[in-house]
Write a protein that holds these residues in place. Structure first.
Motif, PDB file in Angstrom:
ATOM      1  N   VAL A 124       1.824   4.415  -7.097  1.00 19.88           N
ATOM      2  CA  VAL A 124       2.485   4.648  -5.671  1.00 19.88           C
ATOM      3  C   VAL A 124       2.570   3.197  -5.034  1.00 19.88           C
ATOM      4  N   SER A 125       1.127   2.400  -5.475  1.00 17.42           N
ATOM      5  CA  SER A 125       1.185   1.214  -4.608  1.00 17.42           C
ATOM      6  C   SER A 125       2.293   0.228  -5.142  1.00 17.42           C
ATOM      7  N   ARG A 126       2.450   0.659  -6.420  1.00 17.99           N
ATOM      8  CA  ARG A 126       3.684  -0.338  -6.974  1.00 17.99           C
ATOM      9  C   ARG A 126       5.142  -0.025  -6.736  1.00 17.99           C
ATOM     10  N   GLY A 127       5.386   1.094  -6.166  1.00 18.06           N
ATOM     11  CA  GLY A 127       6.714   1.531  -5.929  1.00 18.06           C
ATOM     12  C   GLY A 127       7.213   2.867  -6.213  1.00 18.06           C
ATOM     13  N   TRP A 128       6.517   3.410  -7.031  1.00 13.97           N
ATOM     14  CA  TRP A 128       6.825   4.769  -7.687  1.00 13.97           C
ATOM     15  C   TRP A 128       6.937   5.921  -6.610  1.00 13.97           C
ATOM     16  N   LYS A 129       8.177   6.640  -6.697  1.00 11.55           N
ATOM     17  CA  LYS A 129       8.249   7.684  -5.491  1.00 11.55           C
ATOM     18  C   LYS A 129       8.109   9.155  -6.102  1.00 11.55           C
ATOM     19  N   GLU A 130       7.371  10.081  -5.697  1.00 11.58           N
ATOM     20  CA  GLU A 130       7.306  11.608  -6.282  1.00 11.58           C
ATOM     21  C   GLU A 130       8.449  12.024  -6.437  1.00 11.58           C
ATOM     22  N   LYS A 131       8.777  12.889  -7.434  1.00 13.34           N
ATOM     23  CA  LYS A 131       9.966  13.749  -7.453  1.00 13.34           C
ATOM     24  C   LYS A 131      11.134  12.760  -7.847  1.00 13.34           C
ATOM     25  N   GLU A 132      11.050  11.460  -7.659  1.00 14.83           N
ATOM     26  CA  GLU A 132      12.088  10.309  -8.027  1.00 14.83           C
ATOM     27  C   GLU A 132      11.793   9.923  -9.481  1.00 14.83           C
ATOM     28  N   ASN A 133      10.865   9.177  -9.624  1.00 16.39           N
ATOM     29  CA  ASN A 133      10.258   8.472 -10.841  1.00 16.39           C
ATOM     30  C   ASN A 133       9.038   8.927 -11.058  1.00 16.39           C
ATOM     31  N   LEU A 134       8.395   9.713 -10.595  1.00 19.75           N
ATOM     32  CA  LEU A 134       7.103  10.105 -10.532  1.00 19.75           C
ATOM     33  C   LEU A 134       6.794  11.475 -10.308  1.00 19.75           C
ATOM     34  N   TYR A 135       6.192  12.235 -11.154  1.00 23.42           N
ATOM     35  CA  TYR A 135       5.724  13.630 -11.136  1.00 23.42           C
ATOM     36  C   TYR A 135       4.288  13.904 -11.061  1.00 23.42           C
ATOM     37  N   TYR A 136       3.814  14.440 -10.122  1.00 20.77           N
ATOM     38  CA  TYR A 136       2.091  14.173  -9.931  1.00 20.77           C
ATOM     39  C   TYR A 136       2.176  15.686  -9.947  1.00 20.77           C
ATOM     40  N   LEU A 137       1.083  16.325 -10.924  1.00 15.63           N
ATOM     41  CA  LEU A 137       0.750  17.806 -10.981  1.00 15.63           C
ATOM     42  C   LEU A 137      -0.727  17.861 -11.457  1.00 15.63           C
ATOM     43  N   ILE A 138      -1.278  18.324 -10.128  1.00 19.98           N
ATOM     44  CA  ILE A 138      -2.954  18.842 -10.513  1.00 19.98           C
ATOM     45  C   ILE A 138      -2.802  20.530 -10.500  1.00 19.98           C
ATOM     46  N   SER A 139      -3.200  20.987 -11.683  1.00 17.37           N
ATOM     47  CA  SER A 139      -3.193  22.229 -11.926  1.00 17.37           C
ATOM     48  C   SER A 139      -4.698  22.959 -11.659  1.00 17.37           C
ATOM     49  N   THR A 140      -4.894  23.670 -10.588  1.00 17.85           N
ATOM     50  CA  THR A 140      -5.977  24.056 -10.111  1.00 17.85           C
ATOM     51  C   THR A 140      -6.595  25.105 -11.118  1.00 17.85           C
ATOM     52  N   ASN A 141      -7.979  24.888 -11.373  1.00 19.86           N
ATOM     53  CA  ASN A 141      -8.685  25.897 -12.149  1.00 19.86           C
ATOM     54  C   ASN A 141      -7.922  26.065 -13.591  1.00 19.86           C
ATOM     55  N   LYS A 142      -7.204  25.212 -14.094  1.00 23.07           N
ATOM     56  CA  LYS A 142      -6.846  24.903 -15.447  1.00 23.07           C
ATOM     57  C   LYS A 142      -7.517  23.710 -16.237  1.00 23.07           C
ATOM     58  N   GLY A 143      -7.872  23.860 -17.418  1.00 21.20           N
ATOM     59  CA  GLY A 143      -8.495  23.222 -18.232  1.00 21.20           C
ATOM     60  C   GLY A 143      -7.835  22.168 -19.266  1.00 21.20           C
ATOM     61  N   HIS A 144      -8.699  21.483 -19.963  1.00 23.28           N
ATOM     62  CA  HIS A 144      -8.343  20.432 -20.870  1.00 23.28           C
ATOM     63  C   HIS A 144      -8.017  21.373 -22.370  1.00 23.28           C
ATOM     64  N   ASN A 145      -6.784  21.754 -22.320  1.00 25.87           N
ATOM     65  CA  ASN A 145      -6.623  22.760 -23.477  1.00 25.87           C
ATOM     66  C   ASN A 145      -4.829  22.834 -23.541  1.00 25.87           C
ATOM     67  N   GLU A 146      -4.640  23.357 -24.842  1.00 25.57           N
ATOM     68  CA  GLU A 146      -3.104  23.477 -24.978  1.00 25.57           C
ATOM     69  C   GLU A 146      -2.607  24.463 -24.172  1.00 25.57           C
ATOM     70  N   ALA A 147      -3.155  25.544 -23.848  1.00 22.80           N
ATOM     71  CA  ALA A 147      -2.623  26.569 -22.789  1.00 22.80           C
ATOM     72  C   ALA A 147      -2.367  25.847 -21.588  1.00 22.80           C
ATOM     73  N   THR A 148      -3.139  24.861 -21.051  1.00 25.89           N
ATOM     74  CA  THR A 148      -2.630  24.295 -19.994  1.00 25.89           C
ATOM     75  C   THR A 148      -1.409  23.369 -20.110  1.00 25.89           C
ATOM     76  N   TRP A 149      -1.437  22.437 -21.080  1.00 26.54           N
ATOM     77  CA  TRP A 149      -0.260  21.619 -21.349  1.00 26.54           C
ATOM     78  C   TRP A 149       1.007  22.467 -21.652  1.00 26.54           C
ATOM     79  N   ALA A 150       0.885  23.641 -22.270  1.00 29.66           N
ATOM     80  CA  ALA A 150       2.108  24.535 -22.309  1.00 29.66           C
ATOM     81  C   ALA A 150       2.767  24.956 -21.201  1.00 29.66           C
TER      82      ALA A 150
END
Length: 427
Positions: A386-412
């Motif tokens: 963001v500090s370098r000029g990326w804008k969310e939903k335009e050229n940056l998609y930021y997603l934090i999945s609450t209560n999801k872990g480090h596994n294939e089910a989350t990535w799917a």
């Protein structure tokens, strides 16, 4: 001397006589010399595609070219929703086994061979002459289809030639969308790390990302364009290849550790060279992919996220889309860091982050298990972008999945949002 003359005669005989498999099988059945018969089979199989399909008839062939001769071979078929096991017939004195059937009303078969070496030794093998595979229950099976509109996953064995550092041989898994063979259309392409584990199959380690199934669902819903996916299998040196560039980054290292840092950096440079200068040209030469950075994505999870960013940051001329799922590194005071001493996002932010927003970036993480350690790294990367000029939903998609872990089910679960962000239809 007699054996050599027999082999020479048989090879010449094959080249002049055998125009079809039925004639080949008939003549092979009369040969009593095993070595000569196997030489004949090897030469014959090098010139044909398997299985052999003529109209509705299918001939499956299994050949044991090396090692102990099998006592018998069975073919396990999956058709019409059911498995069946069928005994294959040995042809003459050779180690070639054959089974014939027909499609009937079925459009496709999936199959695998079970080779019997003794009463107590039986092993499952795929067909080395058929690159098309499918996942069925706990088996990776080969597939043969009459329907040119089917999607397919094709495998290739590839041995990296890069001179930077020695890399292990591995597989490429290439997904071609429905109608690929019946159209002249070209497709955007997604290169994925840990490529043996991104598909939809129970036999995959940790369950798989289901990328092929998810893509087809999104395409059928009209949300994205069809996509070719190239899964690049990892190796036994995965951490070094993926994030060796960040080994002990920013830390004081001893003389002993300096050599480790250099070796690991070279390993990740070699992997990047392999992807950019070997895998990409192979894919672009053999498949109808849309050229250009706006049609070319690279993505991965965990350390695969790190190397995907590393490749894209170093080659923005080739990649316009990059996906980082659950990327980051362990805290330096954690036991994990002692085993895997990589400061991935620190290195990428401080050394490789582009000065301007020249990439479309998907950035995600969960909040539990390992991701609880990586989520702060993901936030740090987000803020740097963001500090370098990326804008969310335009050229940056930021997603934090609450209560999801480090596994294939989350990535799917996260994949549909990444795929739509990259390849969504213009409305």
């Amino acid at each position: 001397m007699k054996t050599k003359l027999t082999i020479l005669f048989l090879v010449v005989w094959m080249n002049h006589i055998f125009a079809n498999v039925d004639e080949f099988i008939r003549n092979l059945s009369n040969i009593q010399d095993r070595i000569g018969a196997n030489t004949l089979v090897s030469n014959f199989l090098s010139n044909i595609s398997l299985p052999i399909v003529k109209g509705d008839d299918i001939t499956f062939l299994y050949f044991q070219s090396r090692g102990k001769s099998p006592e018998g071979v069975e073919i396990i078929l999956f058709l019409d929703g059911k498995f069946s096991t069928n005994t294959m017939s040995r042809v003459g004195a050779s180690d070639l086994f054959m089974f014939k059937t027909n499609f009937g009303s079925i459009k496709s078969f999936e199959y695998v061979f079970r080779v019997i070496f003794s009463e107590t030794s039986r092993r499952i093998f795929n067909d080395p002459y058929n690159r098309v595979i499918s996942f069925r229950r706990d088996l990776v099976m080969n597939k043969v289809s009459k329907d040119t509109n089917d999607s397919m996953i094709i495998t290739y064995d590839i041995e990296p030639k890069t001179q930077i550092s020695k890399l292990e041989k591995r597989k490429l898994w290439i997904y071609l969308p429905p109608n690929y063979h019946s159209s002249k259309q070209s497709y955007p392409v997604l290169y994925m790390q840990d490529g043996q584990n991104v598909w939809d199959g129970n036999s995959l380690p940790f369950g798989g990302w289901k990328v092929n199934t998810i893509i087809e669902k999104l395409v059928n819903e009209g949300k994205i364009e069809p996509v070719i996916v190239v899964g690049i299998a990892n190796s036994g040196e995965r951490p070094k290849e993926y994030v060796g560039f960040s080994t002990l980054y920013g830390m004081q290292v001893s003389e002993t550790q300096k050599q480790l840092v250099i070796e690991n950096q070279n390993k990740s440079l070699a992997y990047m060279d392999f992807v950019v200068n070997e895998v990409m040209p192979f894919v672009e030469t053999n498949f109808r992919v849309k050229k250009g950075r706006d049609n070319t994505a690279v993505a991965g999870s965990s350390f695969g996220a790190g190397v995907s960013l590393y490749i894209a940051f170093n080659h923005p001329d080739k990649f316009g889309l990059v996906g980082s799922l659950s990327g980051g590194h362990y805290p330096t005071n954690s036991p994990q860091f002692q085993q895997k001493p990589y400061k991935v996002f620190d290195y990428l932010i401080e050394q490789k982050l582009p000065q301007k927003p020249n990439l479309k970036i998907f950035l995600s993480c969960g909040t539990t298990d390992i991701d609880a350690m990586f989520v702060k790294e993901t936030e740090k990367m987000h803020n740097a972008l963001v500090s370098r000029g990326w804008k969310e939903k335009e050229n940056l998609y930021y997603l934090i999945s609450t209560n999801k872990g480090h596994n294939e089910a989350t990535w799917a679960e996260q994949l549909p949002e990444m795929l739509t962000f990259f390849f969504g239809k213009k409305r």
